[in-house]
Design a protein around this motif. Structure first.
Motif, PDB file in Angstrom:
ATOM      1  N   SER A  68       0.941   0.808   3.808  1.00 57.09           N
ATOM      2  CA  SER A  68       0.244   1.943   3.224  1.00 57.09           C
ATOM      3  C   SER A  68       1.005   2.448   2.008  1.00 57.09           C
ATOM      4  O   SER A  68       2.231   2.324   1.927  1.00 57.09           O
ATOM      5  N   SER A  69       0.253   3.002   1.070  1.00 62.56           N
ATOM      6  CA  SER A  69       0.843   3.512  -0.163  1.00 62.56           C
ATOM      7  C   SER A  69       1.003   5.029  -0.055  1.00 62.56           C
ATOM      8  O   SER A  69       0.405   5.666   0.813  1.00 62.56           O
ATOM      9  N   ARG A  73      -3.681   4.767   0.529  1.00 61.64           N
ATOM     10  CA  ARG A  73      -4.389   3.486   0.582  1.00 61.64           C
ATOM     11  C   ARG A  73      -3.699   2.544   1.552  1.00 61.64           C
ATOM     12  O   ARG A  73      -2.481   2.572   1.699  1.00 61.64           O
ATOM     13  N   GLU A  74      -4.499   1.703   2.208  1.00 64.43           N
ATOM     14  CA  GLU A  74      -3.953   0.782   3.202  1.00 64.43           C
ATOM     15  C   GLU A  74      -4.358  -0.652   2.900  1.00 64.43           C
ATOM     16  O   GLU A  74      -5.434  -0.903   2.356  1.00 64.43           O
ATOM     17  N   GLN A  75      -3.472  -1.581   3.259  1.00 68.25           N
ATOM     18  CA  GLN A  75      -3.773  -3.011   3.210  1.00 68.25           C
ATOM     19  C   GLN A  75      -3.407  -3.602   4.555  1.00 68.25           C
ATOM     20  O   GLN A  75      -2.227  -3.596   4.938  1.00 68.25           O
ATOM     21  N   GLN A 179     -15.066   0.985   5.907  1.00 73.48           N
ATOM     22  CA  GLN A 179     -13.688   1.379   5.634  1.00 73.48           C
ATOM     23  C   GLN A 179     -12.698   0.384   6.238  1.00 73.48           C
ATOM     24  O   GLN A 179     -11.683   0.047   5.624  1.00 73.48           O
ATOM     25  N   ALA A 183      -9.962  -1.988   4.096  1.00 75.72           N
ATOM     26  CA  ALA A 183      -8.524  -2.088   4.337  1.00 75.72           C
ATOM     27  C   ALA A 183      -8.098  -3.525   4.579  1.00 75.72           C
ATOM     28  O   ALA A 183      -6.955  -3.904   4.282  1.00 75.72           O
ATOM     29  N   ALA A 188     -11.956  -0.779  -2.135  1.00 77.23           N
ATOM     30  CA  ALA A 188     -12.516   0.503  -1.718  1.00 77.23           C
ATOM     31  C   ALA A 188     -13.775   0.280  -0.881  1.00 77.23           C
ATOM     32  O   ALA A 188     -14.440  -0.757  -0.980  1.00 77.23           O
TER      33      ALA A 188
END
Length: 229
Positions: A68-69, A73-75, A179, A183, A188
């Protein structure tokens, strides 16, 4: 104390590549040293940067491992299910946890094998040590494919790959929110919505009122490698 039947715990421990070569007495001894945990939906298991407590094994349900940033934001790096492990690397290199992890959905049970227990097995059971290379190589291959997707593939192709991976489990339909998909593919939610509309217009998927997605795997496979004009 285990939250699942002993036979179930032993079955999943025996399915983990690290421990597949252990005999029944060693597996029972290992199970006795594990810490079991039942998780609520989206409950956090570990946070990026924390000292590693040990190797986690999924016994039931699913766990997502993600970065996560600072802006939220998440990856998602990987989603693991029963018999699979996560937080492997810091157990072997002694560093902090490289990513966060939380439960996906309901009915998620995990067990934690303390780092000291893993270290003892590595030092005394050659078959466990030999399995480490194979498992970590598999994880490296997965992350290489993730980098390829994020760097070289269009969003519609990333979504197509995700849907193919989810459909490989044999489920009749896919129940991921926009969502959750965003991720997983590094974009987005609105962009995922557009990609799904495009896939639907090309006949590769169909969507129901419940938002469940049915896939045409051969059509998705074609789009994965070639997006026609």
């Amino acid at each position: 104390m285990s939250l699942l039947p002993t036979d179930t715990v032993l079955h999943h421990l025996g399915a983990v590549p690290y421990f597949a070569g252990l005999d029944a007495p060693r597996l029972k001894a290992l199970a006795a040293q594990c810490h079991m945990q039942r998780l609520d939906v989206d409950e956090s298991i570990l946070l990026e940067g924390e000292p590693a407590k040990g190797l986690y094994i999924v016994l039931s349900g699913k766990v997502r491992v993600f970065k996560s940033s600072p802006d939220g934001r998440e990856q998602v790096l990987i989603v693991v299910g029963p018999g699979e492990t996560f937080n492997d690397v810091p157990v072997f290199d002694g560093g902090p946890s490289p990513a966060s992890a939380d439960a996906v959905g309901t009915g998620t049970d995990v067990c934690l094998v303390p780092t000291s227990v893993v270290a003892q097995l590595l030092a005394t059971v050659p078959v466990v040590a030999a399995s480490v290379t194979k498992v970590l190589a598999s994880r490296l291959r997965h992350l290489t494919m993730l980098v390829e997707d994020l760097s070289l593939r269009q969003i519609i192709q990333r979504v197509a790959r995700l849907l193919l991976e989810e459909s490989a489990s044999g489920a009749s339909s896919i129940q991921l929110t926009h969502q959750e998909m965003a991720a997983r593919v590094g974009t987005a939610r609105e962009v995922v919505s557009r990609a799904l509309r495009e896939l639907e217009s090309r006949g590769a998927i169909s969507r129901k009122e419940s938002h469940a997605i049915s896939v045409d795997a051969p059509a998705l496979q074609v789009l994965l490698y070639h997006i026609p004009d």
